[in-house]
Design an enzyme around this catalytic site. Sequence first.
Site, short mmCIF file in Angstrom:
data_model
loop_
_atom_site.label_atom_id
_atom_site.label_comp_id
_atom_site.label_asym_id
_atom_site.label_seq_id
_atom_site.Cartn_x
_atom_site.Cartn_y
_atom_site.Cartn_z
N GLU A 86 1.50 -0.25 -4.91
CA GLU A 86 0.51 0.76 -5.29
C GLU A 86 1.19 2.12 -5.29
O GLU A 86 1.61 2.61 -4.25
CB GLU A 86 -0.65 0.78 -4.31
CG GLU A 86 -1.66 1.88 -4.61
CD GLU A 86 -2.43 2.34 -3.39
OE1 GLU A 86 -3.59 2.74 -3.55
OE2 GLU A 86 -1.86 2.33 -2.27
N ASP A 96 0.83 -1.19 0.00
CA ASP A 96 0.00 0.00 0.00
C ASP A 96 0.87 1.25 0.00
O ASP A 96 1.93 1.29 0.65
CB ASP A 96 -0.89 -0.02 1.25
CG ASP A 96 -1.92 1.08 1.26
OD1 ASP A 96 -2.78 1.08 0.38
OD2 ASP A 96 -1.86 1.94 2.16
#
Length: 532
Positions: free
Chosen positions: A264, A199
């Site tokens: 990401e 993330d």
Amino acid sequence: MQEWWRSAIVYQIYPRSYQDSTGSGVGDLQGITRRLRHVADLGADCIWLSPIFASPQADMGYDVSDYTAIDPLFGTMDDFDTLIATAHDLGLKVIVDQVLSHTSDQHDWFKQSRVSRDNPKSDWYVWADPLPDGSPPTNWHSHFGGSAWEFDPQRGQYYLHNFLASQPDLNFHNPDVVDAILDTCRFWLDHGLDGFRLDTVNYYFHDQKLRSNPPAQAKPQVTATDLYGMQSNIYNKTRPENLRFLERLRSLTDQYGDIMMVGEVGEMGRRSIEIMGEYTAGTTRLHMAYSFAMLGPDFNAEHFRNCIEGFQQGAPDGHPYWSFSNHDVPRQVSRWAQHAVSEDAMARFACAMLMAFEGTIGIYQGEELGQTETELTFDELTDPPAIRYWPAVKGRDGCRTPMVWEKDAINAGFSTGTPWLPVKPPQAANAVDQQGAGSIMEFYKTVIAFRKASLALSTGKTEFINLPEPLLAFHRTADDTRLTCVFNLSPDILTVAADGTLTGPHHATLHGGTLTLPGNGFAYIAGCTAIG
């Protein structure tokens, strides 16, 4: 090394919303395990689980309070081990979200860090004194509104948070923090994980000089919650030190064999593609990266071509991961509705186009059902930025509502209790038990199988064809096998001169040297030597 991930289809599961096995109204690990056959039958190769770690759930698990514990909301470590074993028995790999840039303010590390300026964890987070007038140290913004700095009266200093104030950023400039983070990753690899989805992978490091960002060079992008677009975010993220950390993390994963890491990249536009290239260059950083470049409202041939060609040019030896939806953006069928003949047509078109792209492909749960965005009222919201900025912001809850399994069952088969987000009739109508012959789910299975059976689609290189908007066309070539892919990104009927033979699933005709594409039409053509 096998490198299974290079041609994989990755299916994202949002654990809170997949299947509740206890009647709590929240999905759990046992529920996911029960439904893994659905993913395997679809033809996916891997599941990606959004966070399942201990958390106060202020940001639905993206605020971790213990990196090595399963949150009781989702089950136990035994449940996790059973899920891994079941997935592997079905031929599915498993990756899990790792939220490394920040923790919850309930993490023991932060609780100790905020006590004083001289304790063993005092430098584990990003702390700074106020400016002489008491204002924050820099002008950096939080993605969830307001300053990225929160004043803590216990320490008499500000701490950095790129998201909620309850999500303090770790100080990756501290080598003890890096070592501790790597230890948590090692813990899960030892439990049999096949990799990580990282993330906010470009947020780990900040500028140690605490320089304020300059104004954006391009036209500012402003939303009700997010003023990031008004700055050139050069000091609060995507710092050069990030690359060294990724290399250390890659060195760790390489010790476990055929492990995959996909990052990401929290950025939009051309810069996001450049960062993807930097972060996947060579063989010592990420295996793959994706950005929000294809997760926004842009829907034209030039945009998709620029994304793919930009990655080709920026990372010629890198490997991309493309997806049209995830848990942070409106569902693709609703997001691109203005370009669609119908919801059904857009669902099929998006699948056909995505599966033609070079690289690894990501599917968000429910897209295989043609799922639409759920319209929610204020009292139904759980997403912090939506609650804070309603009605200007609808938030992310609309794409996070529960998976629908049986149209006429209680809560469409998701839970016997009250779901954490409601299941509404328009979504229940798309339930798995309604997806018979000719359905969108069957179409997904067909296109995935076609991709896997085609050497050109699964491993081939991409060469774009110059056709006018709204046509996107390219060749995919592997060895002596070439497939020509053509897509009509409009609701209008279009024709183009072409030879060859239609193959695989298609929504087009090819007669007498003319390819006719209905609105949202698409074609895979074998033996095409001329088009345009």
